[in-house]
Scaffold this motif. Structure first.
Motif, PDB file in Angstrom:
ATOM      1  N   TYR A  67     -24.469 -10.504   2.623  1.00 25.18           N
ATOM      2  CA  TYR A  67     -24.051  -9.724   3.784  1.00 25.18           C
ATOM      3  C   TYR A  67     -24.460  -8.265   3.649  1.00 25.18           C
ATOM      4  O   TYR A  67     -24.336  -7.669   2.579  1.00 25.18           O
ATOM      5  CB  TYR A  67     -22.532  -9.770   3.953  1.00 25.18           C
ATOM      6  CG  TYR A  67     -22.016 -11.101   4.440  1.00 25.18           C
ATOM      7  CD1 TYR A  67     -21.835 -11.343   5.796  1.00 25.18           C
ATOM      8  CD2 TYR A  67     -21.722 -12.120   3.533  1.00 25.18           C
ATOM      9  CE1 TYR A  67     -21.360 -12.568   6.253  1.00 25.18           C
ATOM     10  CE2 TYR A  67     -21.246 -13.350   3.978  1.00 25.18           C
ATOM     11  CZ  TYR A  67     -21.066 -13.561   5.336  1.00 25.18           C
ATOM     12  OH  TYR A  67     -20.599 -14.772   5.776  1.00 25.18           O
ATOM     13  N   ALA A  75     -21.021  -8.026  14.218  1.00 23.18           N
ATOM     14  CA  ALA A  75     -21.222  -9.147  13.299  1.00 23.18           C
ATOM     15  C   ALA A  75     -22.363 -10.034  13.792  1.00 23.18           C
ATOM     16  O   ALA A  75     -22.546 -10.206  14.995  1.00 23.18           O
ATOM     17  CB  ALA A  75     -19.942  -9.951  13.172  1.00 23.18           C
ATOM     18  N   GLN A 112     -17.966 -12.399  11.279  1.00 23.45           N
ATOM     19  CA  GLN A 112     -16.853 -11.584  11.771  1.00 23.45           C
ATOM     20  C   GLN A 112     -15.538 -12.021  11.120  1.00 23.45           C
ATOM     21  O   GLN A 112     -14.754 -11.192  10.654  1.00 23.45           O
ATOM     22  CB  GLN A 112     -16.749 -11.733  13.300  1.00 23.45           C
ATOM     23  CG  GLN A 112     -15.628 -10.903  13.922  1.00 23.45           C
ATOM     24  CD  GLN A 112     -15.900  -9.417  13.814  1.00 23.45           C
ATOM     25  OE1 GLN A 112     -16.935  -8.933  14.255  1.00 23.45           O
ATOM     26  NE2 GLN A 112     -14.982  -8.670  13.196  1.00 23.45           N
ATOM     27  N   ALA A 163     -21.986  -7.774   9.027  1.00 23.67           N
ATOM     28  CA  ALA A 163     -20.701  -7.537   9.705  1.00 23.67           C
ATOM     29  C   ALA A 163     -20.118  -6.220   9.189  1.00 23.67           C
ATOM     30  O   ALA A 163     -20.669  -5.600   8.276  1.00 23.67           O
ATOM     31  CB  ALA A 163     -19.734  -8.689   9.465  1.00 23.67           C
TER      32      ALA A 163
END
Ligand SMILES: [Zn+2]
Length: 432
Positions: A294, A300, A306, A371
């Motif tokens: 990530y 997101a 999310q 995100a």
């Protein structure tokens, strides 16, 4: 130096054993290190031997059995409704599974929130007040007990007592001072304590959760322990090359508030920040497997990203912090132009990491996501958060606790870090 490191590791595992009740599992985590040994320090802490709830949705009583009396402070927090009980560091030796709710308590958890300080956090089913709280000395064959009595109230009648002000501070080992592996040069007091004194790039490894915040749990394995073991293995691998200064946001089972994690990287002018997590998927959402990398974005990349960012960003609430009173910090800095370059580097590293990891590790079907993770918000340090696998997936969990798998995954990560930093250093050198 090696012995000092070992001692730290041993203390880390001793604390881990002290705070996480099923100590049998820690042997697996420490297989790469020296075997855990009894810690003198841990022996002196008060021991909690049992905890229970009684009562119903109107009145609920909590009792904690201890081998000695302790001082405590109990406070209530809203949004979500919680009761927080702060005690000196306690060695929780409670039966596995302790923490299930009853009456006004949805669930409770316990553990270290700072060196020398433990905490019990109760999630409430609704607004309640503390009608009574006291510590009883051992008497009539009963152990010393901490007792808390709760009573249901209307929301309007709910009074939030001031949040505990003993917010955990960054420990000296990870604060701005150079780590012990670097000879400390005398510095003028007002100098920004940031620059790495030996010129090597600083890599910050951030094992998620810790202490009272277990992270996700499945089949008796806690995310906080899995990611700590992984982080320590990665540190050892990187330190072996001698090319980097490696700093851990935590190297034991202590809680570190979210904002403090990127702060470590910023204070040290780190070249890279790598946060390590191991997610779980709620049963209703089916099964997912593999590692995911990530990066930060305001929007997101998908619903799962999310959900995960929301879950990870709840860590401070889980540990009983009153979010409204958290000081404004890097978390609130907007993602703007000043961060664009950092984001480019973060994305570059994420791609490199995926390229390396996919050769050794099973990756998620969409392995690159983004995100609004609070720990990734250092505006000037390239940062990624790696979910090394799903503790909720049987196959992943087998990997996560396996020495061989960890070694391969750590090797790939170290390789990606090497490639990334070699390129960055070459670029920086050329522009000088
Ligand atoms: Zn996590």
């Amino acid at each position: 130096m090696a012995s000092r490191t070992n001692q730290r590791v041993l203390l880390g595992f001793a604390l881990l054993c002290a705070a996480a009740s099923p100590c049998a599992d820690s042997s697996r985590l420490s297989a790469a290190e020296s075997p855990p040994q009894p810690s003198v320090a841990a022996a002196n802490f008060p021991v909690a031997t049992a905890a229970r709830l009684a009562g119903d949705g109107k009145q609920t009583r909590f009792i904690l059995d201890l081998d000695q009396t302790v001082s405590f402070r109990a406070t209530t927090l809203a949004d979500p409704y919680r009761v927080v009980v702060d005690v000196p560091q306690v060695n929780f030796q409670l039966a596995p599974g302790t923490g299930a709710g009853r009456g006004l308590v949805k669930a409770f958890r316990y553990g270290l929130v700072m060196p020398g300080g433990s905490r019990i956090v109760f999630d409430l089913t609704g607004p309640a007040k503390i009608t009574n709280s006291y510590v009883l000395e051992a008497a009539n064959g009963q152990p010393a007990r901490l007792v808390l009595e709760l009573e249901e109230v209307e929301r309007a009648a709910f009074v939030q007592t001031p949040a505990p002000e003993n917010r955990p501070d960054l420990r000296p080992t990870i604060a701005a001072t150079p780590p012990a592996t670097v000879p400390a040069a005398p510095e003028p007091a007002l100098q920004k304590p940031a620059a790495p004194s030996d010129g090597r790039p600083v890599v910050v490894i951030d094992p998620g959760h810790g202490g009272i915040d277990n992270g996700t749990q499945s089949s008796g394995e806690s995310e906080k322990n899995l990611v700590l073991a992984f982080g320590l293995a990665l540190r050892d691998r990187l330190e072996k090359s001698g090319k980097y200064r490696v700093v851990m946001t935590r190297d034991d089972d202590t809680f570190i508030p979210l904002n403090d994690r990127p702060k470590v990287a910023r204070n040290l002018n780190a070249a890279l920040f790598v946060s390590i997590h191991a997610d779980a998927l709620p049963k209703a959402e089916g099964d997912a497997q593999g590692a995911t990398i990530y990066t930060l974005s305001d929007k997101a990349s998908d619903a799962e990203a999310q959900r995960l960012a929301d879950a990870e960003n709840r860590a401070d609430a889980i540990a009983g912090f009153n979010l409204a009173e958290e000081p404004t910090d890097v978390a609130d800095i907007l993602i703007d132009l000043t961060q664009r370059e950092t984001r480019t580097f973060s994305n570059r590293f994420a791609h490199l990491l995926m390229g390396e990891m996919k050769t050794t590790v099973r990756m998620h079907k969409h392995p690159l996501k983004s995100a609004g993770f609070r720990v990734l918000k250092a505006p000037d340090v390239p940062s990624v958060l790696v979910e090394i696998g799903y503790v909720s997936n049987k196959g992943d969990l087998e990997h996560l606790v396996s020495e061989g798998w960890r070694s391969k995954a750590v090797g790939s990560m170290a390789q990606a870090i090497d490639t990334f930093l070699a390129k960055r250093l070459a670029t920086a050198g050329a522009s000088n």
